[in-house]
Each structure stands twice: as structure tokens, then as C-alpha cells.
Design a protein around this motif. Structure first.
Motif, PDB file in Angstrom:
ATOM      1  N   VAL A  91       0.857  -1.188   0.000  1.00 35.94           N
ATOM      2  CA  VAL A  91       0.000   0.000   0.000  1.00 35.94           C
ATOM      3  C   VAL A  91       0.891   1.235   0.000  1.00 35.94           C
ATOM      4  N   CYS A  92       0.774   2.050  -1.045  1.00 35.12           N
ATOM      5  CA  CYS A  92       1.564   3.280  -1.110  1.00 35.12           C
ATOM      6  C   CYS A  92       0.952   4.323  -0.178  1.00 35.12           C
ATOM      7  N   THR A  93       1.798   4.886   0.692  1.00 31.20           N
ATOM      8  CA  THR A  93       1.311   5.969   1.565  1.00 31.20           C
ATOM      9  C   THR A  93       2.124   7.236   1.323  1.00 31.20           C
ATOM     10  N   ASN A  94       2.737   7.305   0.139  1.00 30.05           N
ATOM     11  CA  ASN A  94       3.489   8.508  -0.204  1.00 30.05           C
ATOM     12  C   ASN A  94       2.510   9.666  -0.497  1.00 30.05           C
ATOM     13  N   ILE A  95       3.069  10.847  -0.756  1.00 33.87           N
ATOM     14  CA  ILE A  95       2.269  12.073  -0.683  1.00 33.87           C
ATOM     15  C   ILE A  95       0.946  12.065  -1.473  1.00 33.87           C
ATOM     16  N   SER A  96       0.996  11.703  -2.767  1.00 34.00           N
ATOM     17  CA  SER A  96      -0.253  11.753  -3.557  1.00 34.00           C
ATOM     18  C   SER A  96      -1.292  10.801  -2.982  1.00 34.00           C
ATOM     19  N   CYS A  97      -0.830   9.613  -2.646  1.00 36.00           N
ATOM     20  CA  CYS A  97      -1.760   8.617  -2.106  1.00 36.00           C
ATOM     21  C   CYS A  97      -2.238   9.021  -0.715  1.00 36.00           C
ATOM     22  N   MET A  98      -1.304   9.530   0.086  1.00 38.21           N
ATOM     23  CA  MET A  98      -1.670   9.946   1.444  1.00 38.21           C
ATOM     24  C   MET A  98      -2.771  11.009   1.414  1.00 38.21           C
ATOM     25  N   GLU A 132       6.731   3.145  -0.299  1.00 34.29           N
ATOM     26  CA  GLU A 132       6.883   4.457  -0.941  1.00 34.29           C
ATOM     27  C   GLU A 132       6.239   4.407  -2.330  1.00 34.29           C
ATOM     28  N   CYS A 133       6.295   5.522  -3.039  1.00 32.10           N
ATOM     29  CA  CYS A 133       5.611   5.672  -4.333  1.00 32.10           C
ATOM     30  C   CYS A 133       5.835   4.477  -5.270  1.00 32.10           C
ATOM     31  N   ILE A 134       4.737   3.987  -5.829  1.00 31.78           N
ATOM     32  CA  ILE A 134       4.826   2.867  -6.772  1.00 31.78           C
ATOM     33  C   ILE A 134       4.564   3.347  -8.211  1.00 31.78           C
ATOM     34  N   GLY A 135       4.612   4.659  -8.400  1.00 28.81           N
ATOM     35  CA  GLY A 135       4.537   5.213  -9.762  1.00 28.81           C
ATOM     36  C   GLY A 135       3.133   5.264 -10.340  1.00 28.81           C
ATOM     37  N   ALA A 136       2.117   5.243  -9.487  1.00 22.32           N
ATOM     38  CA  ALA A 136       0.744   5.315  -9.993  1.00 22.32           C
ATOM     39  C   ALA A 136       0.037   6.513  -9.356  1.00 22.32           C
ATOM     40  N   CYS A 137       0.793   7.603  -9.150  1.00 26.59           N
ATOM     41  CA  CYS A 137       0.289   8.768  -8.404  1.00 26.59           C
ATOM     42  C   CYS A 137      -0.976   9.372  -9.009  1.00 26.59           C
ATOM     43  N   CYS A 138      -1.093   9.333 -10.347  1.00 23.98           N
ATOM     44  CA  CYS A 138      -2.269   9.931 -10.999  1.00 23.98           C
ATOM     45  C   CYS A 138      -3.552   9.200 -10.636  1.00 23.98           C
TER      46      CYS A 138
HETATM   47  S1  FES Z   1       2.411   8.583  -4.292  1.00 19.88           S
HETATM   48 FE1  FES Z   1       1.367   6.689  -4.336  1.00 19.88          FE
HETATM   49  S2  FES Z   1       1.791   5.933  -6.276  1.00 19.88           S
HETATM   50 FE2  FES Z   1       2.943   7.729  -6.198  1.00 19.88          FE
END
Ligand code: FES
Length: 176
Positions: A91-98, A132-138
Motif C-alpha cells: 500500500v503506497c502511503t506517499n504524498i499523492s496517495c496519502m 513508498e511511491c509505486i509510480g501510480a500517483c495519478c
Molecule cells: S504517491 Fe502513491 S503511487 Fe505515487
């Protein structure tokens, strides 16, 4: 996971296909040790994690010490030293996803599976990781299960995703 080559002639714990891929990799780079990370990823895909035997054979194939291998491998969060579940939920919890509710999704997975970060369910079916980011931020919030992506997830969608993977196993058992 393909068959593992354990024949005494090969002296390899890897399948002939992966062993051949390793032979090609070490020839490809000017420095043999540059092949280390790709080799570890292929090894993990085949064996499931970086066991002591994996580390020993990779070290031997590259011509470096096991300690060198461990020093590099511990740097990368996608490399594991113990088995993951059959389905590894990241589970991505990086900025866009967060910003789009990733922590709610992550908590729902924890609740549904009864495990936390790097945990594995008792039946070995699922493991869970916050990454961290898995490259699907959009398409945030996004998760990855093995190599499959699921995006724009909400907590209410979590049980359905887990059921889909459980169903895959049941279907496979039925057709076996
Ligand atoms: S921040 Fe979640 S996929 Fe990039």
C-alpha cells in the motif's frame, strides 16, 4: 513460481532458466557486481525471499562475499529476508496517495487481514507492507499486489480485492 533446479550436477538452487539468466547478467556488465541487484530481484521472484542459500549462491556467482551481498540487499526495501505471503499487498502511503486517503485504505487492510507492516497471515496467503511511491500517483491511492496494480481505492473496496485473490486460489484448487 517455476521449478527449482536442485540436481547435484547443477549445484544451483535456481531453475535452469534463472541460472542461465544469471550467467548472461554477469557477462553483460563491465563490473560483475553491477549484476547484483537484478540478480537478487530475479532470485526473490523465484525462491520467494533472500534465503541464506540464495545469498550464498549469488555471492559465489558474482565473486563477492556474502557480507557484500547482505550489505547491498538490506538497503532496498523491496528485497525480503523472510517469506512473504502468496499475495504481497503493498500500500503506497506517499504524498499523492496519502492526500487521497491511503492511510484509511492501509488501516482497512490491517483490519481485514489482522496483520501490520511486513506481517504475513497465518494461512500464508497475504502479506502486507506500507511502501513508498509505486509510480501510480495519478490514480491515487494505489496499491500493488505482487505485480498487479489496483488504483483509486477506497476502504470499502478492500474486502472485494481480498476476496478476488482468495477466489483465485479456490478456483485453482478446484481445477487441480
Ligand atoms: S504517491 Fe502513491 S503511487 Fe505515487
Amino acid at each position: 513460481m517455476s521449478a527449482v533446479n536442485t540436481s547435484p550436477e547443477s549445484m544451483s538452487i535456481f531453475s535452469p532458466q534463472v541460472a542461465a539468466r544469471f550467467d548472461a547478467l554477469v557477462e553483460k556488465y563491465p563490473l560483475r557486481r553491477s549484476a547484483l541487484v537484478p540478480m537478487l530481484l530475479y532470485a526473490q521472484d523465484e525462491i520467494g525471499y533472500l534465503s541464506d542459500s540464495v545469498i550464498a549462491e549469488v555471492a559465489q556467482r558474482i565473486g563477492i562475499t556474502e557480507l557484500d551481498v547482505r550489505n547491498v540487499a538490506t538497503y532496498y526495501s523491496m528485497l525480503r529476508f523472510k517469506p512473504a505471503g502468496k499475495f504481497n499487498v503493498q500500500v503506497c502511503t506517499n504524498i499523492s496517495c496519502m492526500l487521497r486517503g491511503a492511510y484509511d485504505v492501509y488501516e482497512k487492510f490491517q483490519e481485514e487481514l489482522g496483520i501490520g507492516h511486513k506481517g504475513v497471515t497465518a494461512d500464508g496467503l497475504f502479506s502486507l507492507e506500507e511502501v513508498e511511491c509505486i509510480g501510480a500517483c495519478c490514480w491515487a491511492p494505489a496499491i500493488q499486489v505482487n505485480y498487479a496494480f489496483h488504483d483509486e481505492l477506497t476502504p470499502s473496496g478492500v474486502p472485494e480485492i481480498l476476496d478476488r485473490y482468495r477466489q483465485q486460489v479456490q478456483d485453482k484448487e478446484k481445477n487441480a
